[in-house]
Design an enzyme around this catalytic site. Sequence first.
Site, PDB file in Angstrom:
ATOM      1  N   ALA A   8      42.817  72.578  -5.629  1.00 49.79           N
ATOM      2  CA  ALA A   8      43.940  71.878  -5.319  1.00 49.79           C
ATOM      3  C   ALA A   8      43.873  71.389  -3.956  1.00 49.79           C
ATOM      4  O   ALA A   8      43.928  72.328  -2.994  1.00 49.79           O
ATOM      5  CB  ALA A   8      45.231  72.122  -6.020  1.00 49.79           C
ATOM      6  N   CYS A   9      43.852  70.246  -3.732  1.00 51.31           N
ATOM      7  CA  CYS A   9      44.052  70.020  -2.251  1.00 51.31           C
ATOM      8  C   CYS A   9      45.181  69.008  -1.974  1.00 51.31           C
ATOM      9  O   CYS A   9      45.992  68.687  -2.759  1.00 51.31           O
ATOM     10  CB  CYS A   9      42.677  69.100  -1.732  1.00 51.31           C
ATOM     11  N   THR A  10      45.240  68.768  -0.562  1.00 51.89           N
ATOM     12  CA  THR A  10      46.427  67.975  -0.242  1.00 51.89           C
ATOM     13  C   THR A  10      46.474  66.681  -0.940  1.00 51.89           C
ATOM     14  O   THR A  10      47.782  66.151  -1.261  1.00 51.89           O
ATOM     15  CB  THR A  10      46.770  67.734   1.081  1.00 51.89           C
TER      16      THR A  10
END
Length: 103
Positions: A8-10
């Site tokens: 999961a990334c920003t």
Amino acid sequence: MNIVGITACTVGIAHTYIAQKKIELAAKKAGNNVKIETQGTIGIENKLTDEDIAQADIVLLAADVNVTGEERFAGKKVVKVSTEVAIKSPNKLIEKLQQLVTE
């Protein structure tokens, strides 16, 4: 070795899926079983089942944000890294996971 994890990334777009692919390729190249759940802008994909988690030797969280459902991994060895680490050094990351499992 059985590896499960979450990426999961920003922003929840590119790095989430790039990290997933890099981890999967490196793990398979090293002879491991792997399943990575993604938590991106379109929600959770490739959701880990209770069975996936039960069979896992180690859990990898390659995330730049808090992930949903982290409590599912209670009692498991959990390694947390940024998506950048997973993208730039996936082979070294898998080697490190193998070391942690055999300790």
